[in-house]
Motif scaffolding. Structure first.
Motif, PDB file in Angstrom:
ATOM      1  N   THR A 189     -36.515  -0.042  65.036  1.00  0.00           N
ATOM      2  CA  THR A 189     -36.465  -0.590  66.487  1.00  0.00           C
ATOM      3  C   THR A 189     -36.647  -2.011  66.336  1.00  0.00           C
ATOM      4  O   THR A 189     -36.121  -2.789  67.199  1.00  0.00           O
ATOM      5  CB  THR A 189     -37.057   0.492  67.569  1.00  0.00           C
ATOM      6  OG1 THR A 189     -38.557   0.394  67.149  1.00  0.00           O
ATOM      7  CG2 THR A 189     -36.760   1.630  67.349  1.00  0.00           C
ATOM      8  N   THR A 190     -37.788  -2.310  65.772  1.00  0.00           N
ATOM      9  CA  THR A 190     -38.211  -3.779  65.414  1.00  0.00           C
ATOM     10  C   THR A 190     -37.398  -4.557  64.940  1.00  0.00           C
ATOM     11  O   THR A 190     -36.769  -5.623  65.618  1.00  0.00           O
ATOM     12  CB  THR A 190     -39.559  -3.891  64.677  1.00  0.00           C
ATOM     13  OG1 THR A 190     -40.659  -3.210  65.550  1.00  0.00           O
ATOM     14  CG2 THR A 190     -40.180  -5.344  64.498  1.00  0.00           C
ATOM     15  N   ASN A 199     -38.411   2.709  71.345  1.00  0.00           N
ATOM     16  CA  ASN A 199     -39.463   3.236  70.760  1.00  0.00           C
ATOM     17  C   ASN A 199     -39.692   4.591  71.480  1.00  0.00           C
ATOM     18  O   ASN A 199     -40.139   5.432  70.789  1.00  0.00           O
ATOM     19  CB  ASN A 199     -40.738   2.240  70.862  1.00  0.00           C
ATOM     20  CG  ASN A 199     -40.829   0.949  69.831  1.00  0.00           C
ATOM     21  OD1 ASN A 199     -40.268   1.289  68.711  1.00  0.00           O
ATOM     22  ND2 ASN A 199     -41.303   0.002  70.238  1.00  0.00           N
ATOM     23  N   ALA A 238     -40.050   3.067  64.361  1.00  0.00           N
ATOM     24  CA  ALA A 238     -40.654   1.736  65.091  1.00  0.00           C
ATOM     25  C   ALA A 238     -40.223   0.603  64.380  1.00  0.00           C
ATOM     26  O   ALA A 238     -39.908  -0.282  64.709  1.00  0.00           O
ATOM     27  CB  ALA A 238     -42.169   2.146  65.361  1.00  0.00           C
ATOM     28  N   ILE A 293     -39.465   7.354  68.353  1.00  0.00           N
ATOM     29  CA  ILE A 293     -40.750   7.469  67.891  1.00  0.00           C
ATOM     30  C   ILE A 293     -41.085   9.219  67.956  1.00  0.00           C
ATOM     31  O   ILE A 293     -41.628   9.674  67.052  1.00  0.00           O
ATOM     32  CB  ILE A 293     -41.831   6.681  68.170  1.00  0.00           C
ATOM     33  CG1 ILE A 293     -41.630   5.192  67.929  1.00  0.00           C
ATOM     34  CG2 ILE A 293     -43.267   7.196  67.784  1.00  0.00           C
ATOM     35  CD1 ILE A 293     -42.580   4.383  68.533  1.00  0.00           C
ATOM     36  N   ASN A 298     -36.792  -2.882  73.302  1.00  0.00           N
ATOM     37  CA  ASN A 298     -37.893  -2.329  72.231  1.00  0.00           C
ATOM     38  C   ASN A 298     -38.671  -1.166  72.957  1.00  0.00           C
ATOM     39  O   ASN A 298     -38.826  -0.209  72.313  1.00  0.00           O
ATOM     40  CB  ASN A 298     -38.865  -3.279  71.847  1.00  0.00           C
ATOM     41  CG  ASN A 298     -39.642  -3.294  70.817  1.00  0.00           C
ATOM     42  OD1 ASN A 298     -40.753  -2.856  71.160  1.00  0.00           O
ATOM     43  ND2 ASN A 298     -39.250  -2.865  69.487  1.00  0.00           N
ATOM     44  N   ILE A 322     -47.073   4.020  69.195  1.00  0.00           N
ATOM     45  CA  ILE A 322     -47.235   5.059  67.986  1.00  0.00           C
ATOM     46  C   ILE A 322     -48.649   5.698  68.345  1.00  0.00           C
ATOM     47  O   ILE A 322     -48.698   6.841  67.967  1.00  0.00           O
ATOM     48  CB  ILE A 322     -47.249   4.208  66.763  1.00  0.00           C
ATOM     49  CG1 ILE A 322     -45.718   4.150  66.396  1.00  0.00           C
ATOM     50  CG2 ILE A 322     -47.687   5.229  65.576  1.00  0.00           C
ATOM     51  CD1 ILE A 322     -45.612   2.968  65.161  1.00  0.00           C
ATOM     52  N   PHE A 365     -43.596   7.468  63.338  1.00  0.00           N
ATOM     53  CA  PHE A 365     -43.830   6.111  63.320  1.00  0.00           C
ATOM     54  C   PHE A 365     -42.529   5.337  62.463  1.00  0.00           C
ATOM     55  O   PHE A 365     -42.708   4.161  62.635  1.00  0.00           O
ATOM     56  CB  PHE A 365     -45.105   5.717  62.920  1.00  0.00           C
ATOM     57  CG  PHE A 365     -45.571   5.985  61.455  1.00  0.00           C
ATOM     58  CD1 PHE A 365     -45.161   5.044  60.398  1.00  0.00           C
ATOM     59  CD2 PHE A 365     -46.023   7.232  60.777  1.00  0.00           C
ATOM     60  CE1 PHE A 365     -45.432   5.325  58.955  1.00  0.00           C
ATOM     61  CE2 PHE A 365     -46.157   7.263  59.597  1.00  0.00           C
ATOM     62  CZ  PHE A 365     -45.918   6.459  58.520  1.00  0.00           C
ATOM     63  N   ASP A 377     -44.830  -1.537  69.670  1.00  0.00           N
ATOM     64  CA  ASP A 377     -44.558  -0.429  68.479  1.00  0.00           C
ATOM     65  C   ASP A 377     -45.730   0.285  68.435  1.00  0.00           C
ATOM     66  O   ASP A 377     -45.961   1.567  68.197  1.00  0.00           O
ATOM     67  CB  ASP A 377     -43.712  -0.967  67.360  1.00  0.00           C
ATOM     68  CG  ASP A 377     -44.350  -2.161  66.856  1.00  0.00           C
ATOM     69  OD1 ASP A 377     -45.273  -2.650  67.525  1.00  0.00           O
ATOM     70  OD2 ASP A 377     -43.764  -2.634  65.751  1.00  0.00           O
ATOM     71  N   ARG A 378     -46.956  -0.351  67.965  1.00  0.00           N
ATOM     72  CA  ARG A 378     -48.158  -0.047  67.464  1.00  0.00           C
ATOM     73  C   ARG A 378     -48.844   0.779  68.751  1.00  0.00           C
ATOM     74  O   ARG A 378     -49.392   1.911  68.659  1.00  0.00           O
ATOM     75  CB  ARG A 378     -49.218  -1.212  66.901  1.00  0.00           C
ATOM     76  CG  ARG A 378     -48.744  -1.402  65.592  1.00  0.00           C
ATOM     77  CD  ARG A 378     -49.257  -2.802  65.178  1.00  0.00           C
ATOM     78  NE  ARG A 378     -48.342  -3.833  65.761  1.00  0.00           N
ATOM     79  CZ  ARG A 378     -48.724  -5.377  65.452  1.00  0.00           C
ATOM     80  NH1 ARG A 378     -49.484  -5.680  64.675  1.00  0.00           N
ATOM     81  NH2 ARG A 378     -47.820  -6.129  65.937  1.00  0.00           N
ATOM     82  N   TYR A 406     -49.186   2.443  60.244  1.00  0.00           N
ATOM     83  CA  TYR A 406     -48.094   1.513  60.288  1.00  0.00           C
ATOM     84  C   TYR A 406     -48.377   0.237  60.684  1.00  0.00           C
ATOM     85  O   TYR A 406     -47.735  -0.688  59.948  1.00  0.00           O
ATOM     86  CB  TYR A 406     -47.517   2.107  61.731  1.00  0.00           C
ATOM     87  CG  TYR A 406     -46.362   1.268  62.201  1.00  0.00           C
ATOM     88  CD1 TYR A 406     -45.131   1.500  61.809  1.00  0.00           C
ATOM     89  CD2 TYR A 406     -46.495   0.234  63.222  1.00  0.00           C
ATOM     90  CE1 TYR A 406     -44.159   0.647  62.238  1.00  0.00           C
ATOM     91  CE2 TYR A 406     -45.661  -0.632  63.503  1.00  0.00           C
ATOM     92  CZ  TYR A 406     -44.230  -0.373  62.978  1.00  0.00           C
ATOM     93  OH  TYR A 406     -43.264  -1.302  63.363  1.00  0.00           O
TER      94      TYR A 406
END
Length: 269
Positions: A181-182, A166, A178, A170, A162, A32, A175, A28-29, A44
């Motif tokens: 989605t997590t 994402n 995310a 996203i 995931n 993003i 952001f 995710d990070r 985030y």
């Protein structure tokens, strides 16, 4: 040679599992940063770290609970295992709700105003941490019967899901998407492991319900609904503190009950 061979074969199938969980933790990070920019990724990441503080507590409880599960499975003391896990689950659920209600005050006290938009990240990611506690309960049964491949299947499926979610959400919602989605992927992890656990138990002719499935469902729904409500009332501090106070009163009244739960885990009784 026997033990080396056993250890190698037992663990080699888990390598994709551990790689997949790392992807789930980091994708995710990274995405993003790629889709929204470093500024949004930084905001985030801070909120994500705050939200995942709960996992430090639940991880410690899980570390004590897993050997307890193995011991009770070995002793065929399923009734006591079921009761103990249900009690621990309620304790973690209450702690999760308090954490979600309280963390905005810590967040706003420590960080400048520019980080406030990330407050909406905290409830869904904390929900993810809650299910990060639940799915190993099912995974422990897969480990117990040495059906490691199902753990790998669930992890790979969750990691792929995931990345796909994402990539699409996203780009549309920024952001904040995310975080959801997590949460959804950890929820999917839990569902995958539940069905794999049932499959493994059936394969090994173990027909007794290991956990109180009704309790798992009820606590999950309560935590999800309360977290979604908390997102709406985050700006109303007095409402949040009223909720925290109510939960703390309940936990104080039932303190001996919860202390005994943790004492049993420590003693592995």
């Amino acid at each position: 040679k026997y033990f080396w061979r056993y250890a190698f074969l037992f663990n080699v199938v888990l390598i994709p599992h551990y790689l997949s969980t790392q992807i789930l933790n980091q994708a995710d990070r990274v995405m993003i940063d790629y889709l929204c920019g470093k500024s949004d990724a930084g905001i985030y990441s801070i909120a994500y770290l705050f939200a995942m503080l709960l996992s430090l507590i639940t991880g410690g409880i899980n570390s004590s609970l897993t050997p307890y599960i193995y011991q009770k499975m070995k002793d065929n003391d399923i009734a006591k295992l079921r009761m103990q896990v249900s009690s621990v689950l309620w304790l973690v659920a209450l702690a999760t709700m308090v954490f979600i209600a309280f963390i905005p005050d810590v967040f706003t006290f420590l960080l400048p105003d520019s980080y406030y938009p990330a407050l909406k990240v905290i409830p869904p990611v904390t929900l993810g941490a809650f299910f990060l506690f639940i799915y190993p309960l099912f995974g422990a049964i897969e480990f117990y019967f040495e059906e490691n491949k199902y753990i790998t299947y669930a992890s790979i499926g969750g990691a792929i899901l995931n990345i796909i979610l994402n990539y699409y959400f996203i780009r549309i919602f920024g952001f904040i998407a995310a975080a959801y989605t997590t949460f959804f992927c950890y929820l999917s992890f839990t569902v995958f492991h539940y069905f794999f656990m049932k499959k493994v138990c059936k394969k090994h002719d173990f027909n007794e319900s290991i956990y109180d499935e009704r309790t798992v469902l009820i606590t999950s729904v309560i935590v999800i609904v309360s977290s979604l409500i908390m997102t709406v009332i985050y700006d109303y501090q007095w409402i949040r503190w009223a909720i925290i106070l109510c939960i703390l009163i309940v936990m104080t009244i039932k303190r001996k009950y919860f202390i005994n739960i943790l004492r049993v885990l420590i003693k592995k009784d």
